[in-house]
Design a protein around this motif. Structure first.
Motif, mmCIF file in Angstrom:
data_model
loop_
_atom_site.group_PDB
_atom_site.id
_atom_site.type_symbol
_atom_site.label_atom_id
_atom_site.label_comp_id
_atom_site.label_asym_id
_atom_site.label_seq_id
_atom_site.Cartn_x
_atom_site.Cartn_y
_atom_site.Cartn_z
ATOM 1 N N ASN A 242 0.824 -1.217 0.000
ATOM 2 C CA ASN A 242 0.000 0.000 0.000
ATOM 3 C C ASN A 242 0.855 1.262 0.000
ATOM 4 O O ASN A 242 0.459 2.287 -0.555
ATOM 5 N N GLN A 271 -8.638 -2.830 -6.202
ATOM 6 C CA GLN A 271 -9.102 -1.528 -5.697
ATOM 7 C C GLN A 271 -10.110 -0.943 -6.709
ATOM 8 O O GLN A 271 -9.797 -0.046 -7.485
ATOM 9 N N ARG A 274 -11.129 3.004 -6.940
ATOM 10 C CA ARG A 274 -10.023 3.810 -7.466
ATOM 11 C C ARG A 274 -9.802 3.545 -8.955
ATOM 12 O O ARG A 274 -9.585 4.460 -9.742
#
Length: 576
Positions: A242, A271, A274
């Motif tokens: 991350n 993700q 995003r």
């Protein structure tokens, strides 16, 4: 009475089959509204109705160019030139497409061909202006950039390594990219690709190590940050992963390749929100890229925005109606919306799920076992078998490809011929598969010459069955395969990549020193086997080896000494 009157009217209705011009006019209307996706659909229908109308094909080629599908556009333009060589404007359009592909030497050649064929043609002034721009660029490169042949060779090596990586030949990609990276550590893209190649062969720690080395020098390199984030996530270190994701997100870039890399990484990391936002931005630059549209569809699906997901998969299908991946997911998401199956997240790769791959491969195997009459009947009735076999060609399985090509050729009809002609124009296929398809076209008595994608160029090919040895290129390419077959029969070793790599180096050097006359391929195959055995420390009796190849000892040793000297001098020049 009204009911009877209506029934009588229905009986008088005559089915009206629209001709090509109807669909062509519809396509033009969509073009006027900048709706290229729907225009594609109607141009294809117009050509289906009137395949001999080359104006329809010219317009379809233009639409593909506008959408950024320059290679697909050129395939159509080459087809038109084969049908009618007087359509010289195709040379101009082909040149413009090569400009879009940034293949400037091919663009220059095509534009020059256009001016030679039609000096005062409609596009003559524009062609001349483009040539002047290209010549100015070449003048700048020749006079203001220092010539560096070693770096050029290394760059070509790195590009070849990337191609091998894309084709799934990971071990050979590692070998080639290692050489490129060692020769010129400044080629960061080669080192990033080397990290990916190491990951693909299971050497995760080595892949991470390469990324860390790059980031020590270039901390904001987008590709290195993305790679290490993905690798660490695969290793189970989500906290460290991350950290790199946050860093790469903070890097401000409008570079399309960088945006694409970040998007793909976020896809792999799951993700979804995003990636959905980033893909919206990327679609502003690449609105017709089928992979980007597919990623967008999957992100919408995983966010439970099912109608939006369906819309994006529908766009993919309209752009490429021959693909069965988007049609599968359209059906899949409909079943979710109807509560016919439970929701589970989907992976992003542009392929059907694993269990569906297994089902389809089994279906292909079962179909190929059918009696030829039954299989031919399925081929003629509808496009289901055609679509399934086209999907099978995208699997990285040489045996499946070979079986599909041979069974399609057995149908010996126009549809089968077009299937094979399309295959030999695929950029991703190996030389052996292209050669196989060309031979099958010849055996079908399909009209020559054939257009094929060979050595990064679209060329006209004729197949000659009279020569047992084939062309000089065929003989050269056969030599390493002969050696590989022999060595593998004696030793259960993974020798293919090494031998092909050795031979490719020899052939590349011949382009500079001149190729010797090859009268007996077995003599060179024996020398190549000897070179490999000595290099790898495998036991060998030189006299027995020559005898087993049915060549004289002197022939084998002369060729071996030639190979050994050529490669030794080359590595000495490279300071290896």
């Amino acid at each position: 009475m009204a009911k009877d009157l209506f029934a009588n009217r229905l009986k008088k209705v005559v089915p009206f089959d629209q001709d090509g011009s109807f669909f062509y006019r519809k396509a033009k209307k969509y073009i006027e509204n900048n709706n290229y996706i729907n225009a594609l659909n109607y141009y294809r229908k117009a050509i289906e109705k009137d395949p001999d109308n080359l104006e329809y094909s010219m317009d379809l080629a233009e639409v593909f160019s506008e959408m950024g599908y320059y290679h697909e556009s050129n395939l159509i333009l080459f087809y038109i030139m084969q049908k009618n060589p007087s359509r010289t404007e195709c040379y101009f359009a082909i040149g413009c497409n090569f400009l879009g592909l940034q293949e400037f030497s091919k663009a220059r050649d095509s534009l020059q061909k256009y001016l030679e064929a039609d000096e005062y043609g409609f596009y003559a002034e524009e062609a001349q202006n483009l040539l002047e721009v290209l010549q100015s660029q070449e003048f700048f490169i020749e006079n203001f950039n220092e010539a560096d042949p070693v770096r050029d060779e290394t760059l070509a090596l790195a590009t070849r390594g990337k191609d091998l990586l894309d084709k799934g030949d990971y071990r050979q990609a590692v070998r080639v990219l290692e050489k490129a990276a060692q020769r010129d550590p400044g080629l960061i893209f080669a080192r990033n690709n080397l990290a990916l190649a190491y990951f693909c062969i299971g050497k995760l720690d080595k892949a991470i190590e390469i990324c860390l080395d790059i980031l020590e020098e270039y901390p904001n390199n987008v590709h290195a940050n993305c790679n290490i984030a993905f690798f660490l996530n695969e290793k189970g270190d989500s906290e460290a992963s991350n950290k790199y994701i946050e860093r790469v997100i903070s890097i401000k870039t409008e570079d399309v390749d960088d945006l694409y890399k970040v998007a793909v990484t976020l896809c792999e990391m799951g993700q979804h929100r995003r990636v959905n936002q980033l893909l919206k931005k990327l679609l502003q630059y690449k609105p017709y890229d089928t992979k980007v549209l597919h990623y967008m569809a999957v992100s919408c699906y995983n966010l439970k925005m099912f109608k939006s997901a369906y819309k994006y998969w529908d766009k993919v299908e309209k752009i490429n109606p021959n693909n069965t991946i988007s049609s599968y997911y359209k059906h899949y998401v409909r079943s979710i919306m109807k509560n016919e199956r439970e929701f589970t997240e989907l992976p992003y790769h542009f392929q059907v799920p694993y269990d569906e791959i297994i089902r389809r491969v089994k279906t292909i195997h079962d179909l190929l076992k059918l009696p030829s009459v039954d299989l031919a009947e399925k081929w003629k009735n509808g496009n289901a078998l055609d679509s399934l076999l086209r999907w099978g060609l995208d699997l990285n399985d040489v045996m499946i490809k070979k079986a599909i090509l041979n069974v399609v050729a057995s149908f010996r009809d126009e549809k089968a011929e077009q299937f094979l002609r399309a295959f030999v124009l695929r950029k991703t296929e190996g030389k052996e598969q292209i050669r196989e398809a060309l031979t099958l076209l010849k055996e079908m008595n399909a009209k020559e010459p054939y257009l094929a994608y060979v050595d990064d160029s679209i060329v006209e090919v004729s197949v000659n069955f009279n020569s047992t040895a084939g062309s000089g290129r065929d003989v050269i390419e056969a030599i390493p395969e002969m050696a590989i077959e022999r060595i593998k029969s004696y030793y259960l070793v993974d020798c293919e990549d090494d031998i092909r790599d050795i031979w490719e180096s020899v052939v590349t050097l011949w382009e500079k020193t001149g190729k010797p006359r090859i009268q007996k391929p077995e003599g060179w195959a024996a020398a190549l086997e000897l070179y490999y055995r000595i290099r790898e420390g495998l036991p060998v009796s030189k006299t027995e080896l020559a005898a087993s190849w049915h060549v004289t000892y002197n022939t084998m040793m002369n060729n071996y000494n030639y190979i050994n000297k050529l490669l030794a001098e080359f590595w000495e020049q490279m300071n290896w």
